[in-house]
Write an enzyme that holds these catalytic residues in place. Structure first.
Site, PDB file in Angstrom:
ATOM      1  N   ALA A 175       0.998  -0.820  -0.129  1.00 38.13           N
ATOM      2  CA  ALA A 175      -0.009  -0.243  -0.140  1.00 38.13           C
ATOM      3  C   ALA A 175       0.690   0.885   0.011  1.00 38.13           C
ATOM      4  O   ALA A 175       0.755   1.623  -0.683  1.00 38.13           O
ATOM      5  CB  ALA A 175      -0.843   0.188   0.952  1.00 38.13           C
ATOM      6  N   ASP A 176       2.321   1.558   0.635  1.00 39.17           N
ATOM      7  CA  ASP A 176       2.407   2.709   0.865  1.00 39.17           C
ATOM      8  C   ASP A 176       3.657   2.472  -0.455  1.00 39.17           C
ATOM      9  O   ASP A 176       3.519   3.866  -1.095  1.00 39.17           O
ATOM     10  CB  ASP A 176       3.886   2.242   1.960  1.00 39.17           C
ATOM     11  CG  ASP A 176       3.102   2.012   2.866  1.00 39.17           C
ATOM     12  OD1 ASP A 176       2.848   3.789   3.430  1.00 39.17           O
ATOM     13  OD2 ASP A 176       3.880   1.670   4.289  1.00 39.17           O
ATOM     14  N   LEU A 177       4.178   1.168  -1.106  1.00 39.75           N
ATOM     15  CA  LEU A 177       5.528   1.560  -2.053  1.00 39.75           C
ATOM     16  C   LEU A 177       4.080   1.967  -3.272  1.00 39.75           C
ATOM     17  O   LEU A 177       4.569   2.762  -4.258  1.00 39.75           O
ATOM     18  CB  LEU A 177       5.634   0.218  -3.010  1.00 39.75           C
ATOM     19  CG  LEU A 177       6.122  -0.790  -1.355  1.00 39.75           C
ATOM     20  CD1 LEU A 177       7.022  -1.607  -1.475  1.00 39.75           C
ATOM     21  CD2 LEU A 177       7.367   0.340  -1.284  1.00 39.75           C
ATOM     22  N   GLY A 180       3.449   6.056  -3.718  1.00 34.72           N
ATOM     23  CA  GLY A 180       4.561   6.366  -3.872  1.00 34.72           C
ATOM     24  C   GLY A 180       4.735   6.314  -5.547  1.00 34.72           C
ATOM     25  O   GLY A 180       5.160   7.198  -5.690  1.00 34.72           O
TER      26      GLY A 180
END
Length: 390
Positions: A175-177, A180
């Site tokens: 989810a973070d990547l 980003g």
């Protein structure tokens, strides 16, 4: 140097990015911009820095391996954004920046006196990229966005895992990547829009939105039928065999995606009798008789080792691949040959190694960037370069 004369000018040469982000989603986005040649200045809390500096073990020379993995190619300056002096310096840097990236909760930038009105008053050409957990509006806007929480809220965990097992998160901070990645893409688009209009603007990427966008055909099933898809583990809903099998010494993925591959597979695997069995002769028949076919194939695959199957099926033209450990991947000759492993000298860690961004220009491997920064390690240089000494 990140980009040499042999590489030609960096795609983002001359672009200044003020990075007010921390942990993963924002730092990953700004690291991708640094990989493309932008001058990324990371603003960190004095004495503490980005909280991911404390994520560990493991540590290398006191530096968190977690932090090192998403902050290469940047410079660091420590500013207390809660103080008048810190905010004044941040605003002065923003006045010289092309892009500001932040991942505070909605409303925090305005409370710090760094909202879009203040930023654009200082720099009308500035692009502000805001990364949020659930978006700037809506009933969930104030919820904190952490990777695990968003993986669950986005539906991704519901379709990941074995059919008879619990919902399962992916083994990386997807989810973070993904957020980003979307954020860096949006910044590039905003820079192009500024080239056309001469004006700055805002970009927002929410982690929930980013993850929901990955549902693609799974969401399509809901829109078409009104029913949510079920977890299938590593199996494919409409292709058999197209999944993970246990070999004699490991695991292997086999992707028999059509009848041509089925014939090739049966010959290579020495199970020609299955090729013409009416239960398995066509793709549709194989799906209809999935359980019977898999019961016959599993002991066949266990006869040989993982790498033997990759070699045997690969030679026959059948899609096949090993399930490799992260350690194996980091030492893979394919990545090394393509220059995909950065090895960067670091003043505390000794050497910081990471996997490069995959984009390459004019056939060249990604240039090696600068090492991840020490906390406040570039204060004088940043103030001199951006503010003429500040």
């Amino acid at each position: 140097m990140p980009w040499s004369e042999a590489d030609g000018p960096a795609p983002l040469a001359g672009i200044k990015v003020l990075d007010l982000t921390r942990v993963v989603s924002g730092p990953f986005a700004t690291m991708l911009l640094a990989d493309l040649g932008a001058d990324v200045v990371k603003v960190e809390e004095p004495g503490k820095g980005d909280e991911s500096r404390r994520y560990g073990p493991p540590f290398q020379g006191g530096e968190s391996a977690y932090f090192l993995s998403v902050n290469r190619g940047k410079r660091s300056i420590a500013l207390d954004l809660r103080s008048e002096a810190g905010r004044a310096t941040a605003l002065a840097l923003a006045a010289r920046a092309d892009v500001v990236v932040e991942n505070f909760r909605p409303g925090t930038m305005a409370r710090l006196g760094l909202g879009i009105e203040a930023l654009h008053a200082a720099n009308p050409r500035l692009i502000l990229c805001s990364i949020t957990g659930f978006g700037a509006e809506g009933p969930d806007a104030d919820r904190p966005g952490y990777d695990l929480i968003v993986q669950g809220e986005s539906g991704i965990m519901d379709i990941t895992g074995q059919p008879d097992g619990p919902p399962t998160k992916l083994g990386t901070s997807v989810a973070d990547l993904v957020t980003g990645l979307y954020a860096s893409q949006a910044v590039l688009a905003a820079l192009r829009r500024r080239d056309l209009s001469g004006r700055g603007g805002t970009v927002e990427v929410a982690m929930l939105d980013a993850m929901a966008s990955l549902l693609t055909f799974n969401a399509g099933i809901v829109f078409a039928t009104g029913r949510s898809p079920a977890r299938r583990g590593n199996a494919h809903a409409t292709i058999v065999p197209y999944e993970t099998f246990e070999a004699a010494d490991g695991w292997v993925n086999i992707g028999v995606a059509n009848d041509k591959f089925w014939a090739l597979f049966c010959t290579a695997a020495g199970c020609e009798a299955l090729r013409d069995d009416p239960r398995f002769a066509t793709a549709t028949a194989r799906v209809e008789n999935r359980d019977a076919l898999l019961a016959l194939l599993r002991p066949i695959i266990r006869r040989h080792g993982r790498d033997a199957w990759v070699a045997r099926l690969g030679a026959a033209g059948v899609p096949c691949g090993a399930i490799r450990s992260v350690g194996e991947v980091c030492a893979a000759p394919q990545l090394a040959t393509r220059g995909m492993i950065h090895d960067m000298p670091h003043p505390a860690a000794g050497r910081a190694r990471s996997i490069a961004s995959p984009a390459r220009f004019d056939g060249r491997p990604p240039p090696t960037p600068g090492a991840p920064p020490m906390l406040d390690g570039h204060r004088d240089a940043v103030l001199a370069d951006w503010l003429g000494g500040g």
